[in-house]
Scaffold this motif. Structure first.
Motif, PDB file in Angstrom:
ATOM      1  N   VAL A   1      -9.110   2.778  -1.004  1.00 17.44           N
ATOM      2  CA  VAL A   1      -8.520   1.912  -0.250  1.00 17.44           C
ATOM      3  C   VAL A   1      -9.036   1.239   1.018  1.00 17.44           C
ATOM      4  O   VAL A   1     -10.032   1.690   0.903  1.00 17.44           O
ATOM      5  CB  VAL A   1      -7.977   3.762   0.888  1.00 17.44           C
ATOM      6  N   THR A   2      -8.450   0.022   1.023  1.00 20.86           N
ATOM      7  CA  THR A   2      -9.033  -1.007   1.100  1.00 20.86           C
ATOM      8  C   THR A   2      -7.816  -1.057   3.401  1.00 20.86           C
ATOM      9  O   THR A   2      -9.002  -1.412   4.030  1.00 20.86           O
ATOM     10  CB  THR A   2      -8.703  -1.930   1.398  1.00 20.86           C
ATOM     11  N   GLY A   3      -6.750  -0.432   3.444  1.00 23.43           N
ATOM     12  CA  GLY A   3      -6.376  -0.136   4.799  1.00 23.43           C
ATOM     13  C   GLY A   3      -4.854   0.545   4.806  1.00 23.43           C
ATOM     14  O   GLY A   3      -4.880   0.773   3.589  1.00 23.43           O
ATOM     15  N   ILE A   4      -4.792   0.367   6.020  1.00 29.97           N
ATOM     16  CA  ILE A   4      -3.902   1.600   6.548  1.00 29.97           C
ATOM     17  C   ILE A   4      -2.855   0.420   7.093  1.00 29.97           C
ATOM     18  O   ILE A   4      -2.840  -0.149   8.186  1.00 29.97           O
ATOM     19  CB  ILE A   4      -4.538   2.603   7.622  1.00 29.97           C
ATOM     20  N   ALA A   5      -1.619   1.064   6.846  1.00 35.06           N
ATOM     21  CA  ALA A   5      -0.359  -0.136   7.901  1.00 35.06           C
ATOM     22  C   ALA A   5       0.617   1.114   8.360  1.00 35.06           C
ATOM     23  O   ALA A   5       0.449   2.250   7.436  1.00 35.06           O
ATOM     24  CB  ALA A   5      -0.463  -1.138   6.685  1.00 35.06           C
ATOM     25  N   PHE A   6       1.049   0.372   9.310  1.00 37.88           N
ATOM     26  CA  PHE A   6       2.452   1.175   9.955  1.00 37.88           C
ATOM     27  C   PHE A   6       3.493   0.492  10.552  1.00 37.88           C
ATOM     28  O   PHE A   6       3.421  -0.434  10.885  1.00 37.88           O
ATOM     29  CB  PHE A   6       1.427   2.444  11.224  1.00 37.88           C
ATOM     30  N   SER A   7       4.640   1.441  10.501  1.00 37.28           N
ATOM     31  CA  SER A   7       6.250   0.733  10.646  1.00 37.28           C
ATOM     32  C   SER A   7       6.848   1.693  11.720  1.00 37.28           C
ATOM     33  O   SER A   7       6.797   2.730  11.024  1.00 37.28           O
ATOM     34  CB  SER A   7       6.500   0.293   9.476  1.00 37.28           C
TER      35      SER A   7
ATOM     36  N   ILE B   1      -2.920   1.808   1.452  1.00 38.32           N
ATOM     37  CA  ILE B   1      -3.552   0.551   0.695  1.00 38.32           C
ATOM     38  C   ILE B   1      -4.154   0.437   0.080  1.00 38.32           C
ATOM     39  O   ILE B   1      -6.011   0.232   0.702  1.00 38.32           O
ATOM     40  CB  ILE B   1      -2.299  -0.751   1.160  1.00 38.32           C
ATOM     41  N   GLY B   2      -4.623  -0.359  -1.238  1.00 40.07           N
ATOM     42  CA  GLY B   2      -6.057  -0.050  -2.085  1.00 40.07           C
ATOM     43  C   GLY B   2      -5.605  -0.839  -3.471  1.00 40.07           C
ATOM     44  O   GLY B   2      -5.140   0.414  -4.028  1.00 40.07           O
ATOM     45  N   ILE B   3      -6.828  -2.116  -3.956  1.00 39.47           N
ATOM     46  CA  ILE B   3      -5.917  -1.811  -5.269  1.00 39.47           C
ATOM     47  C   ILE B   3      -7.077  -0.612  -6.122  1.00 39.47           C
ATOM     48  O   ILE B   3      -7.006  -0.704  -7.636  1.00 39.47           O
ATOM     49  CB  ILE B   3      -6.535  -3.599  -6.185  1.00 39.47           C
ATOM     50  N   GLY B   4      -7.818  -0.190  -5.878  1.00 40.83           N
ATOM     51  CA  GLY B   4      -8.235   0.975  -6.731  1.00 40.83           C
ATOM     52  C   GLY B   4      -7.592   1.638  -6.620  1.00 40.83           C
ATOM     53  O   GLY B   4      -8.553   2.772  -7.663  1.00 40.83           O
ATOM     54  N   MET B   5      -6.388   2.141  -6.372  1.00 42.89           N
ATOM     55  CA  MET B   5      -5.816   3.510  -6.455  1.00 42.89           C
ATOM     56  C   MET B   5      -5.820   3.427  -8.325  1.00 42.89           C
ATOM     57  O   MET B   5      -4.967   4.160  -8.535  1.00 42.89           O
ATOM     58  CB  MET B   5      -4.315   3.317  -5.447  1.00 42.89           C
ATOM     59  N   ARG B   6      -5.090   2.055  -8.793  1.00 44.61           N
ATOM     60  CA  ARG B   6      -4.759   2.072 -10.020  1.00 44.61           C
ATOM     61  C   ARG B   6      -5.893   3.036 -10.583  1.00 44.61           C
ATOM     62  O   ARG B   6      -5.296   3.739 -11.225  1.00 44.61           O
ATOM     63  CB  ARG B   6      -5.067   0.953 -10.385  1.00 44.61           C
ATOM     64  N   SER B   7      -6.955   3.209 -10.491  1.00 45.31           N
ATOM     65  CA  SER B   7      -7.820   3.404 -11.295  1.00 45.31           C
ATOM     66  C   SER B   7      -8.602   5.527 -10.730  1.00 45.31           C
ATOM     67  O   SER B   7      -9.569   5.856 -11.409  1.00 45.31           O
ATOM     68  CB  SER B   7      -8.833   2.980 -11.581  1.00 45.31           C
ATOM     69  N   HIS B   8      -7.976   5.826  -9.232  1.00 45.60           N
ATOM     70  CA  HIS B   8      -8.056   7.056  -8.964  1.00 45.60           C
ATOM     71  C   HIS B   8      -7.484   7.770  -8.983  1.00 45.60           C
ATOM     72  O   HIS B   8      -6.089   7.407  -8.644  1.00 45.60           O
ATOM     73  CB  HIS B   8      -8.771   6.349  -7.559  1.00 45.60           C
ATOM     74  N   ALA B   9      -7.372   8.538  -9.221  1.00 40.20           N
ATOM     75  CA  ALA B   9      -6.252   9.933  -8.954  1.00 40.20           C
ATOM     76  C   ALA B   9      -6.829  10.762  -7.931  1.00 40.20           C
ATOM     77  O   ALA B   9      -7.523  10.976  -7.543  1.00 40.20           O
ATOM     78  CB  ALA B   9      -6.325  10.760 -10.885  1.00 40.20           C
ATOM     79  N   GLY B  10      -5.323  11.378  -7.247  1.00 45.98           N
ATOM     80  CA  GLY B  10      -5.845  12.356  -6.366  1.00 45.98           C
ATOM     81  C   GLY B  10      -6.040  11.686  -4.912  1.00 45.98           C
ATOM     82  O   GLY B  10      -6.002  12.283  -4.136  1.00 45.98           O
ATOM     83  N   VAL B  11      -5.775  10.252  -4.687  1.00 45.40           N
ATOM     84  CA  VAL B  11      -6.154   9.147  -3.487  1.00 45.40           C
ATOM     85  C   VAL B  11      -5.013   9.924  -2.443  1.00 45.40           C
ATOM     86  O   VAL B  11      -5.074  10.124  -1.514  1.00 45.40           O
ATOM     87  CB  VAL B  11      -5.914   8.012  -3.859  1.00 45.40           C
ATOM     88  N   ALA B  12      -3.509  10.235  -3.042  1.00 49.50           N
ATOM     89  CA  ALA B  12      -2.706  10.468  -1.412  1.00 49.50           C
ATOM     90  C   ALA B  12      -3.040  11.776  -1.718  1.00 49.50           C
ATOM     91  O   ALA B  12      -2.213  12.053  -0.597  1.00 49.50           O
ATOM     92  CB  ALA B  12      -1.794   9.807  -2.277  1.00 49.50           C
ATOM     93  N   ALA B  13      -3.343  12.659  -2.367  1.00 46.40           N
ATOM     94  CA  ALA B  13      -3.347  14.325  -2.437  1.00 46.40           C
ATOM     95  C   ALA B  13      -3.778  14.508  -1.357  1.00 46.40           C
ATOM     96  O   ALA B  13      -4.053  15.244  -0.442  1.00 46.40           O
ATOM     97  CB  ALA B  13      -3.559  15.439  -4.107  1.00 46.40           C
ATOM     98  N   ARG B  14      -5.358  14.306  -0.417  1.00 47.79           N
ATOM     99  CA  ARG B  14      -6.154  14.091   0.016  1.00 47.79           C
ATOM    100  C   ARG B  14      -5.393  14.108   1.353  1.00 47.79           C
ATOM    101  O   ARG B  14      -5.098  14.384   2.142  1.00 47.79           O
ATOM    102  CB  ARG B  14      -7.448  13.285  -0.208  1.00 47.79           C
ATOM    103  N   ALA B  15      -4.975  13.036   0.996  1.00 51.49           N
ATOM    104  CA  ALA B  15      -3.909  12.361   2.604  1.00 51.49           C
ATOM    105  C   ALA B  15      -2.852  13.818   2.801  1.00 51.49           C
ATOM    106  O   ALA B  15      -3.534  13.817   4.390  1.00 51.49           O
ATOM    107  CB  ALA B  15      -3.218  10.646   2.145  1.00 51.49           C
ATOM    108  N   PHE B  16      -2.375  14.066   2.436  1.00 52.87           N
ATOM    109  CA  PHE B  16      -1.449  15.037   2.305  1.00 52.87           C
ATOM    110  C   PHE B  16      -2.310  16.192   3.122  1.00 52.87           C
ATOM    111  O   PHE B  16      -1.726  16.716   4.373  1.00 52.87           O
ATOM    112  CB  PHE B  16       0.191  15.460   1.092  1.00 52.87           C
ATOM    113  N   ARG B  17      -3.421  16.299   2.318  1.00 48.52           N
ATOM    114  CA  ARG B  17      -3.917  18.150   3.493  1.00 48.52           C
ATOM    115  C   ARG B  17      -4.452  17.276   4.342  1.00 48.52           C
ATOM    116  O   ARG B  17      -4.441  18.486   5.300  1.00 48.52           O
ATOM    117  CB  ARG B  17      -5.083  18.748   2.037  1.00 48.52           C
TER     118      ARG B  17
END
Ligand code: ADP
Ligand code: ASP
Ligand code: MG
Length: 410
Positions: free
Chosen positions: A257-263, A350-366
């Motif tokens: 993950v390289t950045g966090i954005a919000f709106s 956001i992060g281009i590394g998410m293409r090759s990593h699983a479970g990135v979003a799940a960690r955020a939900f927890r």
């Protein structure tokens, strides 16, 4: 000889004193032997004031006249910067959108640049003249009317101009010294990134990081314009490098993950007890699309007894229009009731590394649930995920994710 486009945003030209400071940045580049075109925004707050005047004059104002009004802010700063440059011995003249000309589509209020004739500016370079170009504006050739490019559009003016005059680079000067891992005004621990990939910057900009207008990143990517974000508050004699927006391959240290954005400009609409049958989604979303309402996140609950709930988000500026339209066609769609919520925010990682990593979003939900942040909706795509939450939790959620993915500065 090298050629450069320098863009200065609203805070950087907020007063005549700051315009003098901008002139010193420009003089540095001229003294280094470069041909320079400068793009300026209106003074900070000016465009908001002009927009408010249009609304005061008539709630449903004519967009062609809106453009005539709001384009005026940039005319003032272009003239003032040319004067400030002349005052310190730099030969300069101002250019309005129609004078260059910067030709656009006829979509008033959010026109797209179609072509730029840089000949006049380039002839000026030949006479040793700096071109000071009013950002945000153009002309619709067919009608001869003045147009504007949408809020934040001076960034796009600058990058498109750099492409048109084949500049070696485009420097976007603003009130922060580069692109950060998230808005440094919200997270003091945010870090400046020396480089960020076009794809990531596109996502960050479209998910709320207003440091660059989305369209400017698209233009930079398509036309391969080396674009830097830098600070106008740096010492004009010794400015920092800023952040380079570049190709993915040119980034050495890729992170997941390289950045966090919000709106905060989001609104949620829920339709209760909609029939779960083919054609219902079209019945809801086609009329919204035809009315020019952009729908973003969509969540549909599994149906029971053939009925379902449907939740989606629209930009807060479109909320009233969308609500009124759906009320009008309620019987055609066939839903039991509708609920709306304006105090919601979208937080994205956001992060281009998410293409090759699983479970990135799940960690955020927890992590969010551990802090008591309720998630109203989720969307994911190849290099980002977004959660919709109550607006009051925006900063908490942004900080939580920023720490979670190891982005905090030491
Ligand atoms: P300008 O008037 O120069 O165009 P903007 O206000 O449009 O400036 O954009 C700069 C602002 O963008 C910064 O002051 C900062 O608060 C905000 N911003 C949001 N996200 C980011 C980010 N990831 N990195 C840097 N700035 C950001
Ligand atoms: N002045 C315009 C705005 O406030 C354009 C810009 O600053 O880029 O949206
Ligand atoms: Mg801006």
């Amino acid at each position: 000889m090298s050629r450069l486009v320098m863009k200065f945003g609203g805070t950087s030209v907020a007063t005549v004193e700051r315009i003098r400071n901008v002139a010193r940045h420009v003089k540095r580049e001229v003294d280094a032997g470069r041909e320079v075109a400068v793009v300026v925004s209106a003074m900070a707050g000016k465009t908001n004031e002009l927009v408010a005047w249009c609304k005061e004059a008539a709630p449903l104002y004519d967009m062609k006249e809106y453009d005539a009004v709001v384009a005026s802010g940039e005319q003032v700063t272009a003239g003032l910067l040319a004067i400030a440059l002349q005052e310190i011995g730099v030969n300069a003249r101002s250019w309005l959108g129609w004078q260059a000309p910067i030709c656009t589509s006829g979509a008033h209020g959010s026109a797209r640049i179609e072509s730029i004739d840089g000949e006049g500016l380039i002839a000026g370079f030949g006479r040793g003249e700096v071109a000071v170009v009013a950002g945000f504006q153009g002309v619709h050739k067919e009608s001869g009317r003045i147009t504007t490019l949408g809020r934040g559009g001076s960034d796009t003016s600058a990058v498109a101009l750099a492409a048109a005059i084949h500049a070696d680079r485009c420097d976007i000067y603003t009130d922060v010294d580069g692109v950060y891992t998230t808005d440094p005004r919200v997270v003091p621990k945010a870090r400046r990134m020396p480089r960020v990939a076009f794809e990531e910057m596109l996502e960050m900009a479209s998910l709320g990081a207003k440091v660059l207008q989305v369209r400017s990143v698209e233009v930079a990517m398509v036309h391969k314009v080396p674009t830097y974000v830098r600070s106008s508050f740096d010492d004009p004699a010794n400015p920092g490098e800023g952040t380079l927006i570049c190709n993915e391959e040119d980034i050495v240290e890729a992170q997941v993950v390289t950045g966090i954005a919000f709106s905060r400009d989001e609104a949620q609409i829920t339709l209760r007890r909609v029939a779960d049958k083919p054609g219902v989604a079209a019945a809801v979303f086609m009329p919204l699309a035809e009315a020019g309402v952009n729908v973003d996140m969509i969540v549909q609950v599994v149906s029971e007894d053939g009925m379902t709930d449907m939740t989606f988000t629209v930009g807060s500026a479109d909320y009233e229009r969308a609500y009124a339209l759906l009320t009008k066609i309620k019987d055609e769609i066939g839903f039991a009731s509708m609920a709306g919520e304006k105090d919601v925010a979208k937080v994205s990682a956001i992060g281009i590394g998410m293409r090759s990593h699983a479970g990135v979003a799940a960690r955020a939900f927890r992590a969010l649930s551990e802090r008591g942040v309720n998630i109203r909706a989720i969307t994911t795509s190849e290099i980002k995920f977004s959660v919709l939450i109550d607006e009051a939790y925006t900063e908490l959620a942004v900080r939580t994710l920023h720490s979670l993915y190891g982005l905090d500065a030491a």
